[in-house]
Design an enzyme around this catalytic site. Structure first.
Site, short mmCIF file in Angstrom:
data_model
loop_
_atom_site.label_atom_id
_atom_site.label_comp_id
_atom_site.label_asym_id
_atom_site.label_seq_id
_atom_site.Cartn_x
_atom_site.Cartn_y
_atom_site.Cartn_z
N ALA A 166 53.98 44.85 11.71
CA ALA A 166 53.30 45.52 12.83
C ALA A 166 53.94 46.86 13.18
O ALA A 166 53.24 47.81 13.54
CB ALA A 166 53.28 44.60 14.04
N THR A 167 55.25 46.95 13.08
CA THR A 167 55.91 48.23 13.43
C THR A 167 55.38 49.34 12.53
O THR A 167 55.03 50.43 13.01
CB THR A 167 57.45 48.10 13.30
OG1 THR A 167 57.88 47.03 14.14
CG2 THR A 167 58.15 49.37 13.68
N GLN A 226 51.02 39.44 18.52
CA GLN A 226 51.28 38.12 19.09
C GLN A 226 50.01 37.29 19.23
O GLN A 226 50.07 36.10 19.52
CB GLN A 226 51.94 38.26 20.48
CG GLN A 226 53.34 38.85 20.45
CD GLN A 226 54.40 37.88 19.94
OE1 GLN A 226 54.19 36.67 19.84
NE2 GLN A 226 55.56 38.40 19.61
N SER A 257 50.89 40.77 11.97
CA SER A 257 52.15 40.56 11.24
C SER A 257 52.28 39.10 10.85
O SER A 257 52.10 38.21 11.68
CB SER A 257 53.30 40.98 12.16
OG SER A 257 54.52 40.94 11.47
N ALA A 258 52.61 38.86 9.57
CA ALA A 258 52.64 37.48 9.05
C ALA A 258 53.70 36.61 9.72
O ALA A 258 53.48 35.42 9.95
CB ALA A 258 52.89 37.50 7.54
N HIS A 259 54.86 37.21 10.08
CA HIS A 259 55.95 36.34 10.53
C HIS A 259 55.75 35.77 11.93
O HIS A 259 56.53 34.94 12.39
CB HIS A 259 57.31 37.02 10.39
CG HIS A 259 57.67 38.05 11.41
ND1 HIS A 259 58.48 37.76 12.49
CD2 HIS A 259 57.35 39.35 11.52
CE1 HIS A 259 58.65 38.87 13.20
NE2 HIS A 259 57.98 39.85 12.65
N ASN A 270 54.36 39.98 24.25
CA ASN A 270 55.42 39.21 23.59
C ASN A 270 56.47 38.68 24.56
O ASN A 270 57.28 37.85 24.18
CB ASN A 270 56.10 40.06 22.52
CG ASN A 270 56.50 41.42 23.05
OD1 ASN A 270 55.65 42.21 23.46
ND2 ASN A 270 57.78 41.70 23.05
N THR A 281 53.71 50.19 -4.49
CA THR A 281 53.33 48.93 -5.13
C THR A 281 53.16 47.85 -4.08
O THR A 281 54.01 47.70 -3.20
CB THR A 281 54.43 48.51 -6.14
OG1 THR A 281 54.55 49.55 -7.10
CG2 THR A 281 54.09 47.20 -6.83
N CYS A 337 63.60 42.37 20.16
CA CYS A 337 64.26 43.63 19.92
C CYS A 337 65.19 44.02 21.06
O CYS A 337 66.14 44.73 20.87
CB CYS A 337 63.24 44.74 19.72
SG CYS A 337 61.98 44.25 18.59
N1 PLP Z 1 54.27 44.20 18.51
C1 PLP Z 1 54.55 43.06 19.16
C2 PLP Z 1 53.75 42.68 20.37
C3 PLP Z 1 55.60 42.24 18.72
O1 PLP Z 1 55.88 41.11 19.36
C4 PLP Z 1 56.34 42.64 17.58
C5 PLP Z 1 57.49 41.85 17.10
O2 PLP Z 1 58.28 41.33 17.87
C6 PLP Z 1 56.00 43.84 16.94
C7 PLP Z 1 54.95 44.59 17.44
C8 PLP Z 1 56.71 44.30 15.70
O3 PLP Z 1 56.32 43.47 14.63
P1 PLP Z 1 57.03 43.49 13.19
O4 PLP Z 1 58.24 42.62 13.34
O5 PLP Z 1 56.02 42.89 12.28
O6 PLP Z 1 57.33 44.89 12.86
#
Ligand code: PLP
Length: 394
Positions: free
Chosen positions: A80-81, A188, A208-210, A160, A246, A333
């Site tokens: 996502a970042t 989220q 984001s997959a994780h 989040n 790639t 973070c």
């Molecule tokens: N946006 C939100 C709302 C998130 O909770 C997070 C991750 O904590 C991110 C963006 C960033 O995601 P990624 O870890 O996939 O870069």
């Protein structure tokens, strides 16, 4: 893996907003595309690449189906970042102009810090949208700002820290009415609540997959048909040149499989998660009457519990419980970072409430036994710290 880490008993994991364990069914597919079907989909001269290409197509379809987008609207990224940076930097096409970006002050740092970066480069001006003490967006304020002239609106689908779910369809109607692109950080939300990209009028959506039982380092930016972005990277022209390099085939397969499984299992899992969250919350509220629930309890992700115990330091609670349960003070973070949470600060909460905030996030692998244990661990620790603070204040 060391012998020591293998034998170590792990704390109960209650930090599902930070990340989630990879579903074993996802991990098995990822492993296959790392070790057996490991081809480069761009190589086109042999069956290894054909198999990789087919897997990418399948993943694209599975992601598209979960969020009701067109497979062609999906650009794979590292998460996502990166998706956020690509959308925001990619939108800047005229460097002589200062873009007006309206953001919720409750956005993730990935959005807020990108805004800061763009304004430092004199490319944009950040306009903060109004939120109330529960973290709800003032839609009239949003409409007024769109009417005054905005180049981009950034509002997340779910928060989040406090877990608030935002009315993305209503937001999309407003931004669409004034022809303002809408970047929705749905990191989220995707995999936890239904998201309908097609209907929502979102222009750019991140996932984001994780955060949904998939691997770290795999995500996507969904770009509505007819909208373009300048690439941030130059390279081999993959993904229509918007995000060359790639493809991370195994990561993308993991993302696709997570989406496929969420599509089938999400609603049932989230129902169970909510029962567990409410059970824990009811217990804590009954035994700690001064406990405050942050955010909008009527519009929250099922697994989210952001609570504050005034005059008790959250880091003291974390230190006391860290060997037994994994919880956090705020976003992944910023926890461990000394400053107060920008989300809780924007809600106008007092410093004693902010300093006593704990973020608990429940997921599909949280068992009833985990909840039963977490109740006692949390209550004992909080009561102990409260009694200590009473003694100290005498
Ligand atoms: N946006 C939100 C709302 C998130 O909770 C997070 C991750 O904590 C991110 C963006 C960033 O995601 P990624 O870890 O996939 O870069």
């Amino acid at each position: 893996m060391t012998e020591k880490s293998k034998s170590k008993e792990r704390p109960i994991y209650l930090d599902y907003h930070s990340t989630t364990p990879v579903d074993i069914r996802v991990a098995e597919k990822v492993m296959y595309y790392m070790t057996t079907a490991f081809g480069n989909p761009s190589s086109v001269t042999h069956s290894y690449s054909d198999e990789a290409e087919e897997a990418i197509t399948q993943a694209r379809n599975d992601i598209a189906e979960l969020i009701n987008a067109s497979p062609k609207e999906i650009i794979f990224t590292s998460g996502a970042t990166e998706s956020i940076n690509l959308a925001m930097f990619g939108l800047i096409k005229d460097c002589s102009k200062k873009y007006k970006i309206a953001v919720s002050p409750l956005e993730h740092k990935a959005i807020l810090d990108t805004c800061k970066n763009l304004s430092k480069k004199n490319l944009s001006e950040t306009i903060y949208l109004k939120v109330d003490h529960k973290g709800r967006i003032d839609l009239e304020d949003l409409e007024q700002k769109c009417q005054e002239g905005i180049d981009l609106v950034c509002i997340m689908a779910a928060n989040n820290e406090i877990g608030n779910i935002y009315p993305v369809n209503k937001i999309g109607e407003i931004t669409d009415k004034y022809n303002v692109p809408f970047l929705c950080d749905a990191t989220q939300a995707v995999g936890r609540i239904p998201i309908n990209f097609e209907e929502s009028k979102i222009t750019y959506l991140t996932l984001s997959a994780h955060k949904m039982y998939g691997p770290k380092g795999a995500g996507a930016l969904v770009i509505r048909k007819g909208h373009s972005l300048n690439p941030m990277l130059c390279g081999g022209g993959q993904q229509k040149g918007i995000r060359p390099g790639t493809l991370n085939v195994s990561g993308i397969v993991g993302l696709g499989e997570s989406c496929r499984l969420r599509n089938i299992e999400m609603m049932e899992d989230e129902k169970e998660i909510k029962i567990k969250r409410d059970d824990l919350l009811n217990f804590l509220q009954k035994n700690i009457p001064e406990l405050i629930v942050n955010g909008d309890i009527d519009n929250k992700l099922s697994g989210n519990l952001s609570i504050s115990i005034p005059n008790i330091s959250n880091s003291d609670v974390i230190n006391k419980v860290r060997d037994k349960i994994a919880i956090s003070t705020g976003s992944a973070c910023s926890s461990g970072f000394e400053g107060a949470s920008h989300v809780l600060t924007a809600l106008g909460l007092s410093s004693s409430i902010i300093g006593g905030t704990l973020r608990i996030a429940i997921g599909k692998y949280t068992s009833n036994n985990d909840i039963a244990q977490a109740k006692n661990i949390l209550l004992d620790s909080i009561k102990y710290l409260q009694s200590k603070s009473l003694v100290n204040s005498k």
